[in-house]
Design a protein around this motif. Structure first.
Motif, PDB file in Angstrom:
ATOM      1  N   PRO A  70      43.885 -24.879  29.984  1.00 38.61           N
ATOM      2  CA  PRO A  70      43.767 -25.885  28.908  1.00 38.61           C
ATOM      3  C   PRO A  70      44.829 -25.712  27.826  1.00 38.61           C
ATOM      4  O   PRO A  70      45.342 -26.697  27.293  1.00 38.61           O
ATOM      5  N   TYR A  71      45.158 -24.450  27.526  1.00 38.09           N
ATOM      6  CA  TYR A  71      46.161 -24.174  26.492  1.00 38.09           C
ATOM      7  C   TYR A  71      47.510 -24.766  26.886  1.00 38.09           C
ATOM      8  O   TYR A  71      48.137 -25.477  26.112  1.00 38.09           O
ATOM      9  N   VAL A  72      47.925 -24.471  28.102  1.00 36.17           N
ATOM     10  CA  VAL A  72      49.229 -24.946  28.549  1.00 36.17           C
ATOM     11  C   VAL A  72      49.261 -26.474  28.651  1.00 36.17           C
ATOM     12  O   VAL A  72      50.240 -27.115  28.281  1.00 36.17           O
ATOM     13  N   GLU A  73      48.136 -27.040  29.129  1.00 31.75           N
ATOM     14  CA  GLU A  73      48.089 -28.504  29.233  1.00 31.75           C
ATOM     15  C   GLU A  73      48.218 -29.164  27.866  1.00 31.75           C
ATOM     16  O   GLU A  73      48.963 -30.123  27.682  1.00 31.75           O
ATOM     17  N   LYS A  74      47.478 -28.603  26.903  1.00 29.61           N
ATOM     18  CA  LYS A  74      47.519 -29.142  25.547  1.00 29.61           C
ATOM     19  C   LYS A  74      48.932 -29.002  24.969  1.00 29.61           C
ATOM     20  O   LYS A  74      49.466 -29.933  24.365  1.00 29.61           O
ATOM     21  N   LEU A  75      49.505 -27.835  25.188  1.00 32.19           N
ATOM     22  CA  LEU A  75      50.840 -27.566  24.670  1.00 32.19           C
ATOM     23  C   LEU A  75      51.842 -28.545  25.261  1.00 32.19           C
ATOM     24  O   LEU A  75      52.697 -29.082  24.555  1.00 32.19           O
ATOM     25  N   SER A  76      51.721 -28.814  26.544  1.00 36.22           N
ATOM     26  CA  SER A  76      52.677 -29.714  27.170  1.00 36.22           C
ATOM     27  C   SER A  76      52.448 -31.138  26.676  1.00 36.22           C
ATOM     28  O   SER A  76      53.401 -31.888  26.478  1.00 36.22           O
ATOM     29  N   SER A  77      51.198 -31.509  26.423  1.00 35.96           N
ATOM     30  CA  SER A  77      50.962 -32.872  25.936  1.00 35.96           C
ATOM     31  C   SER A  77      51.483 -33.032  24.505  1.00 35.96           C
ATOM     32  O   SER A  77      52.047 -34.063  24.147  1.00 35.96           O
ATOM     33  N   ILE A  78      51.332 -31.981  23.689  1.00 39.46           N
ATOM     34  CA  ILE A  78      51.880 -32.039  22.330  1.00 39.46           C
ATOM     35  C   ILE A  78      53.399 -32.138  22.380  1.00 39.46           C
ATOM     36  O   ILE A  78      54.005 -32.964  21.706  1.00 39.46           O
ATOM     37  N   SER A  79      54.010 -31.287  23.221  1.00 37.27           N
ATOM     38  CA  SER A  79      55.469 -31.284  23.310  1.00 37.27           C
ATOM     39  C   SER A  79      55.989 -32.664  23.689  1.00 37.27           C
ATOM     40  O   SER A  79      56.926 -33.179  23.089  1.00 37.27           O
ATOM     41  N   GLN A  80      55.358 -33.248  24.708  1.00 35.74           N
ATOM     42  CA  GLN A  80      55.807 -34.559  25.170  1.00 35.74           C
ATOM     43  C   GLN A  80      55.657 -35.602  24.078  1.00 35.74           C
ATOM     44  O   GLN A  80      56.482 -36.488  23.928  1.00 35.74           O
ATOM     45  N   ASN A  81      54.564 -35.441  23.320  1.00 36.69           N
ATOM     46  CA  ASN A  81      54.296 -36.366  22.244  1.00 36.69           C
ATOM     47  C   ASN A  81      55.370 -36.310  21.165  1.00 36.69           C
ATOM     48  O   ASN A  81      55.793 -37.338  20.642  1.00 36.69           O
ATOM     49  N   VAL A  82      55.804 -35.106  20.861  1.00 36.20           N
ATOM     50  CA  VAL A  82      56.855 -34.951  19.854  1.00 36.20           C
ATOM     51  C   VAL A  82      58.168 -35.505  20.367  1.00 36.20           C
ATOM     52  O   VAL A  82      58.903 -36.189  19.657  1.00 36.20           O
ATOM     53  N   LEU A  83      58.435 -35.228  21.638  1.00 36.30           N
ATOM     54  CA  LEU A  83      59.701 -35.665  22.217  1.00 36.30           C
ATOM     55  C   LEU A  83      59.832 -37.177  22.156  1.00 36.30           C
ATOM     56  O   LEU A  83      60.919 -37.714  21.965  1.00 36.30           O
ATOM     57  N   GLY A  84      58.692 -37.866  22.311  1.00 37.69           N
ATOM     58  CA  GLY A  84      58.707 -39.320  22.267  1.00 37.69           C
ATOM     59  C   GLY A  84      59.154 -39.853  20.917  1.00 37.69           C
ATOM     60  O   GLY A  84      59.591 -40.990  20.794  1.00 37.69           O
ATOM     61  N   LYS A  85      59.017 -39.022  19.913  1.00 37.95           N
ATOM     62  CA  LYS A  85      59.315 -39.446  18.558  1.00 37.95           C
ATOM     63  C   LYS A  85      60.811 -39.326  18.244  1.00 37.95           C
ATOM     64  O   LYS A  85      61.293 -39.834  17.238  1.00 37.95           O
ATOM     65  N   LEU A  86      61.512 -38.604  19.094  1.00 38.51           N
ATOM     66  CA  LEU A  86      62.905 -38.302  18.773  1.00 38.51           C
ATOM     67  C   LEU A  86      63.846 -39.368  19.308  1.00 38.51           C
ATOM     68  O   LEU A  86      63.594 -39.961  20.348  1.00 38.51           O
ATOM     69  N   ASN A  87      64.944 -39.581  18.603  1.00 36.13           N
ATOM     70  CA  ASN A  87      65.984 -40.407  19.185  1.00 36.13           C
ATOM     71  C   ASN A  87      66.965 -39.501  19.924  1.00 36.13           C
ATOM     72  O   ASN A  87      66.901 -38.284  19.818  1.00 36.13           O
ATOM     73  N   ASN A  88      67.862 -40.108  20.668  1.00 37.95           N
ATOM     74  CA  ASN A  88      68.712 -39.337  21.560  1.00 37.95           C
ATOM     75  C   ASN A  88      69.627 -38.348  20.853  1.00 37.95           C
ATOM     76  O   ASN A  88      70.016 -37.338  21.414  1.00 37.95           O
ATOM     77  N   GLU A  89      69.957 -38.653  19.606  1.00 39.54           N
ATOM     78  CA  GLU A  89      70.915 -37.782  18.917  1.00 39.54           C
ATOM     79  C   GLU A  89      70.321 -36.429  18.579  1.00 39.54           C
ATOM     80  O   GLU A  89      71.013 -35.423  18.562  1.00 39.54           O
TER      81      GLU A  89
END
Lengths: 137, 283
Positions: free
Chosen positions: B44-63
């Motif tokens: 569960p820890y790793v799954e949560k961590l990966s979902s958070i990471s992906q969520n943050v990445l979505g917020k970033l622009n390419n630069e």
């Protein structure tokens, strides 16, 4: 309206319950989360985390990690977390001494890093345990 | 007579083997319990961590892409292999090695990092480059094992010596089934990322990302270590159970043969005595 709160560590899920209020130490300062908080992601620092459910206060020690709020669901991902009443003072004192010994000797970078993490953990546990004891008396 | 002694010795030998394998089985059982708990608790820890990471990445622009997400043009692969130190765990290592060999044939320019003694020689036999090797150990892997591995990954990936980082390990699905899998570790794949649901970051997403991704990387490696360890113990338990069963079967077969031989001997002796008595009686 309540908050669904969980603390997950690599070892196990420490806490999972519906609560009213959460106070957590973050890198930008201590924050308190109430229901309907805006969706947030933040990094937490080693410190004391307080969960309020009804009239009950639950104190926990957490080392660094992350906290996310998503639609009234709050998750804390911590490297290590322990409930205040579960802290073993003797063990923490022992761990602190051990870490001190490693740090005073000539050790590799890796060993130092581990010892430092142990040290932070032990000091934090002791601090919260003593604080809690005074309150209970 | 000599034959019977030989049989007796073989019965004893097979009995001893069964005792040894039974003991190893019991050890594996107790280790497996711990390993299984740790593996399932870590998921569960790793799954949560990966979902958070992906969520943050979505917020970033390419630069503002993080170094872990940037593709580079190096054609080399860094392959991390997690395998047991010791054998005696059934088909686990054979399956793993088969997977490694087929991977090595499909892809060129591989650099290998191994954890576990058993695959070290495989890599050297393949003629591939082995940049580092660690011991897996026979107890539950500690988080400290991850740090040197992560350091090497950083060193090679950030200096663009390698273009991708992959992990070959065994996934623990159940006690009876462990499958070798290849996971892409770096660069972090951007194609599956959904848009972010966070509206606030403290501190800013750009500052939050480096420690988050670093932690994500370390935890992913650690989870793979746990899965591999649980797989090893599971496979060992089953293999040792089979070995115990086989040894006991051999004991049974030999015992039967021994009893038959003994009976035959007794019958022969009685016949001897009988015929001798018969001759005397007629004299």
């Amino acid at each position: 309206m309540n908050l669904l709160f969980e603390i997950i560590t690599p070892e196990k899920v420490i806490y999972k319950d519906e609560v009213n209020e959460i106070t957590a130490p973050t890198v930008t300062g201590e924050i308190t989360i109430l229901p309907n908080h805006v969706n947030l992601l933040t990094q937490i620092t080693p410190g004391e985390l307080i969960v309020k459910k009804g009239n009950n206060l639950q104190h926990l020690a957490v080392t660094g990690g992350f906290l996310e709020i998503q639609n009234n669901k709050v998750s804390v991902l911590a490297e290590y977390a322990i409930k205040a009443q579960d802290i073993e003072v003797a063990r923490a004192t022992e761990a602190k001494k051990r870490a001190e010994k490693v740090m005073s000797e000539k050790s590799t970078d890796n060993e130092l890093r581990v010892a430092q993490a142990e040290m932070i953990k032990a000091i934090l546990e002791l601090k919260i345990a003593t604080k809690h004891k005074k309150r209970a008396v | 007579m000599a034959n019977l002694l030989l049989l007796k010795r073989r019965i004893k030998a097979a009995g001893n083997v069964s005792k040894t394998t039974k003991a190893m089985q019991m050890i594996a059982v107790s280790k497996l319990k711990k390993a299984q708990d740790a593996t399932f608790a870590g998921r569960p820890y790793v799954e949560k961590l990966s979902s958070i990471s992906q969520n943050v990445l979505g917020k970033l622009n390419n630069e503002s892409l993080h170094v872990y997400m940037k593709k580079n043009d190096s054609k080399n692969n860094l392959v991390i292999i997690l395998a047991p130190d010791k054998g005696l765990c059934g088909g686990l290592i054979t399956n793993l090695i088969r997977r490694i060999v087929s991977f090595n044939n499909e892809n060129k320019n591989n650099l290998y990092l191994t954890v576990g003694k058993k695959v070290e020689s495989t890599i050297t036999n393949l003629g591939a480059e082995l940049i580092a090797s660690f011991k897996f150990g026979s107890t539950l892997p500690s988080f400290n094992m991850v740090l040197p591995i992560a350091q090497i990954i950083d060193e090679y990936f950030l200096s663009r010596k390698v273009g991708t980082v992959k992990i070959i390990s065994t996934n623990f699905t159940s006690i009876f089934s462990q499958k070798p899998v290849i996971t892409d570790l770096l660069p972090i794949d951007l194609s599956q990322i959904e848009s972010s649901s966070f509206s606030l970051f403290e501190p800013l997403a750009d500052e939050l990302l480096p420690p988050l991704l670093r932690h994500y990387l370390e935890m992913t490696i650690y989870q793979h270590l746990l899965e591999s360890y649980a797989s090893e113990q599971g496979a060992k338990m089953v293999a040792m159970q089979n070995a115990t069963d086989n040894a006991l079967e051999i004991v049974q077969d030999l015992q039967l043969e021994y009893n038959k031989g003994r009976q035959e001997k007794i019958t022969n002796e009685i016949l001897d005595i009988g015929s001798a008595a018969f001759t005397f009686a007629y004299e």
